[in-house]
Design an enzyme around this catalytic site. Structure first.
Site, mmCIF file in Angstrom:
data_model
loop_
_atom_site.group_PDB
_atom_site.id
_atom_site.type_symbol
_atom_site.label_atom_id
_atom_site.label_comp_id
_atom_site.label_asym_id
_atom_site.label_seq_id
_atom_site.Cartn_x
_atom_site.Cartn_y
_atom_site.Cartn_z
ATOM 1 N N LYS A 223 27.849 11.410 69.277
ATOM 2 C CA LYS A 223 27.723 12.373 68.171
ATOM 3 C C LYS A 223 26.410 12.226 67.390
ATOM 4 O O LYS A 223 25.894 13.198 66.855
ATOM 5 C CB LYS A 223 28.893 12.217 67.201
ATOM 6 C CG LYS A 223 30.198 12.779 67.722
ATOM 7 C CD LYS A 223 31.271 12.630 66.657
ATOM 8 C CE LYS A 223 32.537 13.344 67.055
ATOM 9 N NZ LYS A 223 33.480 13.414 65.928
ATOM 10 N N ASP B 112 33.883 19.409 62.244
ATOM 11 C CA ASP B 112 34.881 18.472 61.705
ATOM 12 C C ASP B 112 35.250 18.786 60.250
ATOM 13 O O ASP B 112 36.422 18.733 59.875
ATOM 14 C CB ASP B 112 34.365 17.028 61.798
ATOM 15 C CG ASP B 112 34.549 16.440 63.201
ATOM 16 O OD1 ASP B 112 35.334 16.997 63.984
ATOM 17 O OD2 ASP B 112 33.893 15.419 63.492
HETATM 18 P P1 NAP Z 1 31.972 5.948 62.731
HETATM 19 O O1 NAP Z 1 30.849 6.905 62.538
HETATM 20 O O2 NAP Z 1 31.822 4.801 63.642
HETATM 21 O O3 NAP Z 1 32.375 5.398 61.266
HETATM 22 C C1 NAP Z 1 33.355 4.433 61.105
HETATM 23 C C2 NAP Z 1 33.587 4.162 59.616
HETATM 24 O O4 NAP Z 1 34.736 3.340 59.504
HETATM 25 C C3 NAP Z 1 32.445 3.431 58.917
HETATM 26 O O5 NAP Z 1 32.355 3.929 57.605
HETATM 27 C C4 NAP Z 1 32.917 1.962 58.925
HETATM 28 O O6 NAP Z 1 32.484 1.225 57.788
HETATM 29 C C5 NAP Z 1 34.421 2.150 58.801
HETATM 30 N N1 NAP Z 1 35.154 1.024 59.377
HETATM 31 C C6 NAP Z 1 35.122 0.598 60.665
HETATM 32 N N2 NAP Z 1 35.942 -0.466 60.815
HETATM 33 C C7 NAP Z 1 36.453 -0.729 59.587
HETATM 34 C C8 NAP Z 1 37.346 -1.731 59.089
HETATM 35 N N3 NAP Z 1 37.889 -2.638 59.903
HETATM 36 N N4 NAP Z 1 37.664 -1.704 57.770
HETATM 37 C C9 NAP Z 1 37.147 -0.776 56.952
HETATM 38 N N5 NAP Z 1 36.282 0.187 57.361
HETATM 39 C C10 NAP Z 1 35.953 0.210 58.666
HETATM 40 O O7 NAP Z 1 33.280 6.714 63.252
HETATM 41 P P2 NAP Z 1 33.673 8.266 63.045
HETATM 42 O O8 NAP Z 1 33.090 9.068 64.147
HETATM 43 O O9 NAP Z 1 33.394 8.644 61.642
HETATM 44 O O10 NAP Z 1 35.244 8.218 63.313
HETATM 45 C C11 NAP Z 1 36.141 7.610 62.408
HETATM 46 C C12 NAP Z 1 37.567 7.991 62.772
HETATM 47 O O11 NAP Z 1 37.740 9.379 62.517
HETATM 48 C C13 NAP Z 1 37.893 7.812 64.269
HETATM 49 O O12 NAP Z 1 38.634 6.652 64.450
HETATM 50 C C14 NAP Z 1 38.719 9.038 64.639
HETATM 51 O O13 NAP Z 1 40.058 8.655 64.836
HETATM 52 C C15 NAP Z 1 38.665 9.925 63.420
HETATM 53 N N6 NAP Z 1 38.285 11.308 63.754
HETATM 54 C C16 NAP Z 1 39.259 12.242 63.861
HETATM 55 C C17 NAP Z 1 38.965 13.562 64.130
HETATM 56 C C18 NAP Z 1 40.057 14.597 64.237
HETATM 57 O O14 NAP Z 1 39.798 15.698 64.695
HETATM 58 N N7 NAP Z 1 41.268 14.275 63.811
HETATM 59 C C19 NAP Z 1 37.622 13.944 64.283
HETATM 60 C C20 NAP Z 1 36.628 12.962 64.173
HETATM 61 C C21 NAP Z 1 36.952 11.645 63.912
HETATM 62 P P3 NAP Z 1 31.064 0.430 57.771
HETATM 63 O O15 NAP Z 1 30.048 1.422 57.330
HETATM 64 O O16 NAP Z 1 31.274 -0.649 56.769
HETATM 65 O O17 NAP Z 1 30.839 -0.079 59.149
#
Ligand code: NAP
Length: 307
Positions: free
Chosen positions: A90, A126
């Site tokens: 992404k 999103d």
């Molecule tokens: P990303 O860009 O990798 O961001 C992950 C975020 O989560 C960062 O802010 C990270 O914090 C935080 N994080 C990771 N591990 C953590 C932990 N153990 N404790 C607290 N915070 C933590 O990922 P993303 O693309 O935004 O996706 C995040 C989630 O959104 C995915 O797991 C997915 O299930 C969901 N999602 C759902 C949809 C839907 O259509 N339903 C669409 C998109 C995404 P740091 O900055 O501190 O590392």
């Protein structure tokens, strides 16, 4: 004699793209990811294509980070209509686009591509998908809500921007790496300079990932959104423990792997209304369909396909 063509595979690879051979109903759409095996998009989009009598298929493509550039080049030549991008593409794809809409620029992540005359244009559905999902699940608009977003990654940035664009009453961002949450809040500052008055709490702020901070904010928000992967893996805890949650809350977990994610379970235990992220997946997918075909997506057929 007409040669019978093969039927579609469950997952294609970069090698398949390099020596592409069409199947009976041509594949002109797909999702690139690594891993991609569990993506629900094919069943949702194929149901929409069938219902709309569009004679093409949508497929999964296992594409690794080092294959992305070459895979996108092949897609341009193979007359694909569009793609979805998921982990880990992404952000990486941003530098490979010919153009992008304003949302993509602000969020810094792209989840939908449209291919036109060999050019790649990037979109991010999103945030709008999330907004529609909240309206559907809780019968309320973001503009009437005080929102706490957990996370500051791609999904969180899309959701926070949408909350800001819809002029939500309050927006609080909690992130593990505090500076990232602070940066996200700062980037949205101009949206919150309006006249809404809320008393002693700030309309826009970043908070540290700490129990005391959660406790204070939970008394001053209506909607909590989990946009972190916490809850995705078996054994994960709820990002916010049940004892901190309260019955007045609406809780939206963007994770959709389980009906009851740890956060959804914790919220229900606390007497709050809660849902997982399936409705966001549905609506971001419907918006992608509309970008590709400039026509309304058959929402109920898509919902049934992933329900
Ligand atoms: P990303 O860009 O990798 O961001 C992950 C975020 O989560 C960062 O802010 C990270 O914090 C935080 N994080 C990771 N591990 C953590 C932990 N153990 N404790 C607290 N915070 C933590 O990922 P993303 O693309 O935004 O996706 C995040 C989630 O959104 C995915 O797991 C997915 O299930 C969901 N999602 C759902 C949809 C839907 O259509 N339903 C669409 C998109 C995404 P740091 O900055 O501190 O590392």
């Amino acid at each position: 004699m007409k040669k019978k063509r093969a039927s579609a595979k469950s997952v294609y690879t970069f090698a398949d793209l390099k020596s592409w051979r069409d199947v009976d109903l041509p594949i002109r759409l797909g999702v690139f990811g690594d891993p991609v095996e569990h993506s629900l998009s094919p069943q949702m989009q194929n149901a929409a294509l069938k219902q709309s009598k569009i004679e093409m298929q949508y497929a999964r493509f296992h594409i690794s980070s080092d294959e992305l550039r070459a895979a996108l080049d092949l897609i341009r030549k193979l007359e694909f209509v569009g793609l979805n991008l998921t982990i880990p593409h992404k952000i990486a794809a941003l530098g490979l686009l010919d153009s992008m809409d304003d949302n993509v620029k602000r969020i810094g992540a792209v989840n939908v591509l449209r291919i036109e005359n060999g050019k790649l244009r990037g979109f991010n559905t999103d945030g709008r998908g999330f907004s529609r999902a909240v309206r559907e699940e809780f019968s309320v608009d973001l503009r009437d809500l005080r929102v706490l977003v957990l996370g500051a990654g791609g999904a969180a940035r899309a959701i926070a921007l949408q909350c800001a664009k819809e002029n939500c009453e309050r927006l609080v961002i909690a992130n593990g790496t505090f500076e990232k949450g602070q940066q996200l809040a700062d980037s949205l500052r101009t949206f919150f300079e309006g006249p809404k008055v809320l008393g002693p709490v700030a309309r826009l702020q970043a908070i540290p990932w700490e129990e005391r901070a959660f406790q204070f904010q939970i008394a001053n928000v209506d909607l909590i959104v989990n946009a972190t992967p916490v809850g995705l893996n078996p054994g994960d805890p709820s990002p916010i423990p049940s004892r901190l949650l309260a019955p007045h809350l609406m809780v939206y977990d963007t994770i959709y792997t389980d009906t009851r994610t740890p956060l959804v379970s914790a919220a229900i235990e606390a007497g709050a209304r809660a849902t997982n992220g399936l409705s966001m997946l549905l609506h971001q997918g419907a918006l992608a369909f509309e970008i590709w075909f400039q026509r309304e997506a058959p929402l109920e057929v898509m919902r049934k396909a992933i329900g």
